[in-house]
Design a protein around this motif. Structure first.
Motif, mmCIF file in Angstrom:
data_model
loop_
_atom_site.group_PDB
_atom_site.id
_atom_site.type_symbol
_atom_site.label_atom_id
_atom_site.label_comp_id
_atom_site.label_asym_id
_atom_site.label_seq_id
_atom_site.Cartn_x
_atom_site.Cartn_y
_atom_site.Cartn_z
ATOM 1 N N LEU A 1 0.861 -1.172 0.000
ATOM 2 C CA LEU A 1 0.000 0.000 0.000
ATOM 3 C C LEU A 1 0.899 1.224 0.000
ATOM 4 N N ALA A 2 0.901 1.953 -1.116
ATOM 5 C CA ALA A 2 1.765 3.113 -1.273
ATOM 6 C C ALA A 2 0.931 4.391 -1.226
ATOM 7 N N LEU A 3 1.407 5.378 -0.501
ATOM 8 C CA LEU A 3 0.689 6.644 -0.364
ATOM 9 C C LEU A 3 1.441 7.750 -1.094
ATOM 10 N N THR A 4 0.719 8.472 -1.938
ATOM 11 C CA THR A 4 1.260 9.633 -2.628
ATOM 12 C C THR A 4 0.438 10.849 -2.239
ATOM 13 N N ALA A 5 1.096 11.884 -1.741
ATOM 14 C CA ALA A 5 0.405 13.106 -1.333
ATOM 15 C C ALA A 5 0.867 14.266 -2.204
ATOM 16 N N SER A 6 -0.073 15.162 -2.510
ATOM 17 C CA SER A 6 0.240 16.328 -3.339
ATOM 18 C C SER A 6 -0.476 17.556 -2.794
ATOM 19 N N PRO A 7 0.119 18.743 -2.909
ATOM 20 C CA PRO A 7 -0.542 19.978 -2.463
ATOM 21 C C PRO A 7 -1.507 20.493 -3.521
ATOM 22 N N SER A 8 -2.402 19.618 -3.983
ATOM 23 C CA SER A 8 -3.388 19.966 -4.999
ATOM 24 C C SER A 8 -4.629 19.118 -4.764
ATOM 25 N N PRO A 9 -5.770 19.484 -5.348
ATOM 26 C CA PRO A 9 -6.999 18.723 -5.107
ATOM 27 C C PRO A 9 -6.932 17.272 -5.545
ATOM 28 N N VAL A 10 -6.052 16.957 -6.499
ATOM 29 C CA VAL A 10 -5.900 15.582 -6.968
ATOM 30 C C VAL A 10 -4.459 15.145 -6.717
ATOM 31 N N ALA A 11 -4.283 14.122 -5.878
ATOM 32 C CA ALA A 11 -2.938 13.642 -5.574
ATOM 33 C C ALA A 11 -2.361 12.913 -6.773
ATOM 34 N N HIS A 12 -1.118 13.229 -7.110
ATOM 35 C CA HIS A 12 -0.452 12.584 -8.239
ATOM 36 C C HIS A 12 1.050 12.714 -8.044
ATOM 37 N N GLY A 13 1.792 11.882 -8.747
ATOM 38 C CA GLY A 13 3.238 11.975 -8.687
ATOM 39 C C GLY A 13 3.741 13.225 -9.383
ATOM 40 N N GLY A 14 4.835 13.766 -8.897
ATOM 41 C CA GLY A 14 5.402 14.967 -9.505
ATOM 42 C C GLY A 14 6.458 15.566 -8.597
ATOM 43 N N LYS A 15 6.963 16.706 -8.998
ATOM 44 C CA LYS A 15 8.055 17.332 -8.253
ATOM 45 C C LYS A 15 7.626 17.794 -6.865
ATOM 46 N N THR A 16 6.336 18.043 -6.667
ATOM 47 C CA THR A 16 5.866 18.505 -5.359
ATOM 48 C C THR A 16 5.152 17.410 -4.568
ATOM 49 N N SER A 17 5.239 16.171 -5.012
ATOM 50 C CA SER A 17 4.540 15.090 -4.324
ATOM 51 C C SER A 17 5.402 14.508 -3.207
ATOM 52 N N ILE A 18 4.744 13.818 -2.298
ATOM 53 C CA ILE A 18 5.393 13.159 -1.171
ATOM 54 C C ILE A 18 5.070 11.677 -1.239
ATOM 55 N N GLN A 19 6.075 10.836 -1.086
ATOM 56 C CA GLN A 19 5.873 9.399 -0.988
ATOM 57 C C GLN A 19 5.923 9.015 0.484
ATOM 58 N N MET A 20 4.939 8.236 0.935
ATOM 59 C CA MET A 20 4.850 7.888 2.344
ATOM 60 C C MET A 20 4.601 6.404 2.532
ATOM 61 N N GLY A 21 5.018 5.890 3.673
ATOM 62 C CA GLY A 21 4.708 4.525 4.048
ATOM 63 C C GLY A 21 3.327 4.440 4.658
ATOM 64 N N ALA A 22 2.772 3.234 4.718
ATOM 65 C CA ALA A 22 1.438 3.035 5.263
ATOM 66 C C ALA A 22 1.434 1.816 6.175
ATOM 67 N N ARG A 23 0.464 1.779 7.068
ATOM 68 C CA ARG A 23 0.242 0.588 7.880
ATOM 69 C C ARG A 23 -1.251 0.433 8.097
ATOM 70 N N LEU A 24 -1.686 -0.804 8.194
ATOM 71 C CA LEU A 24 -3.094 -1.080 8.415
ATOM 72 C C LEU A 24 -3.409 -0.965 9.895
ATOM 73 N N VAL A 25 -4.520 -0.302 10.226
ATOM 74 C CA VAL A 25 -4.908 -0.105 11.627
ATOM 75 C C VAL A 25 -6.325 -0.626 11.827
#
Length: 300
Positions: A276-300
């Protein structure tokens, strides 16, 4: 791979897109996994390492996928560290035929345009299913126009409970095809004209951020409808869930905080979660790019 978005009020996850025949994101998912203290699932690198432990395996990229080469190379290195035998084979390479002959199985097949026939003893682990990966498949399953012939066909493919479950997690998606009567199409286009913020318009067979008109961007929506006609879907917009996250500018080195939306990339094999890979973006639609963040995830 299933791209999920989360509703900000209910917390329910919805399927935004399905990718069934591409290897994009394997490296990103593996990187995100390394960032999580409790990563979910077996892990894509572990899966491919077990499959390729005793068999040289190729990870094929088409000539249009040069952008993904660094990510694919990273994934191959991680698989090798786990004892697997994986190599990236680029379709446009002049050594393509030689490299293809050096493996016994491949994860997926590119187009092979202008290439000789596939070696008869080559094992293909993932056959292309482009129709299932097209955005129109969500519109067909959704069947918001309640076309009786389509509904009858769907009931032959899915049992009633499965079809109901799918429709609960698929945003209402209209595929502008013959399944819609002229009256329904006219009403849908009127709603899009008056409330563009409630819809996405997407070209059915384009990936990434290409061929997507965001909710509220009426000019872009109309442009896609004009240029691609019956090759688009009109999908209900799920409101973005904004979360404040820290970030680091890897070029300049400074850190800060900003509001981001998140896309959840869920990788599944035979019904089991792999990553499970998380991509965050400072825009209404998260997508990969120069301003995106890649994050780890865990199930809770």
């Amino acid at each position: 791979r299933i791209d999920l978005v989360k509703h900000p009020q209910t917390g329910q996850f919805f399927i935004a897109e399905v990718e069934v025949d591409k290897l994009h994101g394997f490296g990103y998912a593996t990187l995100c996994r390394s960032l999580s203290p409790q990563p979910p699932g077996l892990g894509l690198a572990n899966l491919i390492a077990s499959i390729s432990h005793d068999t040289p395996t190729g990870m094929l990229l088409s000539g249009l996928e040069r952008f993904y080469l660094p990510e694919a190379a990273y994934f191959a290195r991680q698989v090798k560290q786990l004892g697997g035998q994986l190599r990236v084979i680029f379709e446009n390479s002049y050594l393509f035929d030689q490299e293809l002959a050096s493996v016994k199985q491949v994860l997926t097949l590119p187009t092979f345009k202008g290439k000789p026939s596939i070696p008869p003893d080559l094992v293909v682990l993932s056959h292309r299913q482009p129709a299932l990966g097209e955005k129109s498949s969500l519109g067909i399953i959704s069947n918001p126009s309640l076309d009786s012939n389509l509904e009858q066909l769907l009931n032959l493919c899915f049992d009633a409970s499965t079809l109901q479950q799918l429709r609960q997690v698929i945003p209402t998606t209209h595929f502008l095809s013959d399944f819609h009567s002229p009256e329904v199409k006219q009403e849908l286009l009127h709603n899009l004209e008056t409330h563009p913020e409630q819809f996405f318009v997407k070209v059915k067979n384009q990936s990434g951020a290409r061929g997507v008109a965001q909710a509220g961007d009426k000019a872009a929506q109309i442009d896609l409808l004009r240029r691609f006609a019956k090759d688009v879907v009109i999908q209900q917009a799920i409101p973005p869930c904004w979360i404040e996250l820290p970030y680091i500018d890897i070029a300049a080195g400074y850190t800060g905080k900003d509001q981001h939306t998140i896309r959840y990339g869920l990788f599944v094999s035979d019904g089991a979660i792999m990553d499970l890979a998380l991509t965050a973006s400072p825009s209404p639609v998260a997508h990969g790019g120069k301003t995106s963040i890649q994050m780890g995830a865990r199930l809770v």
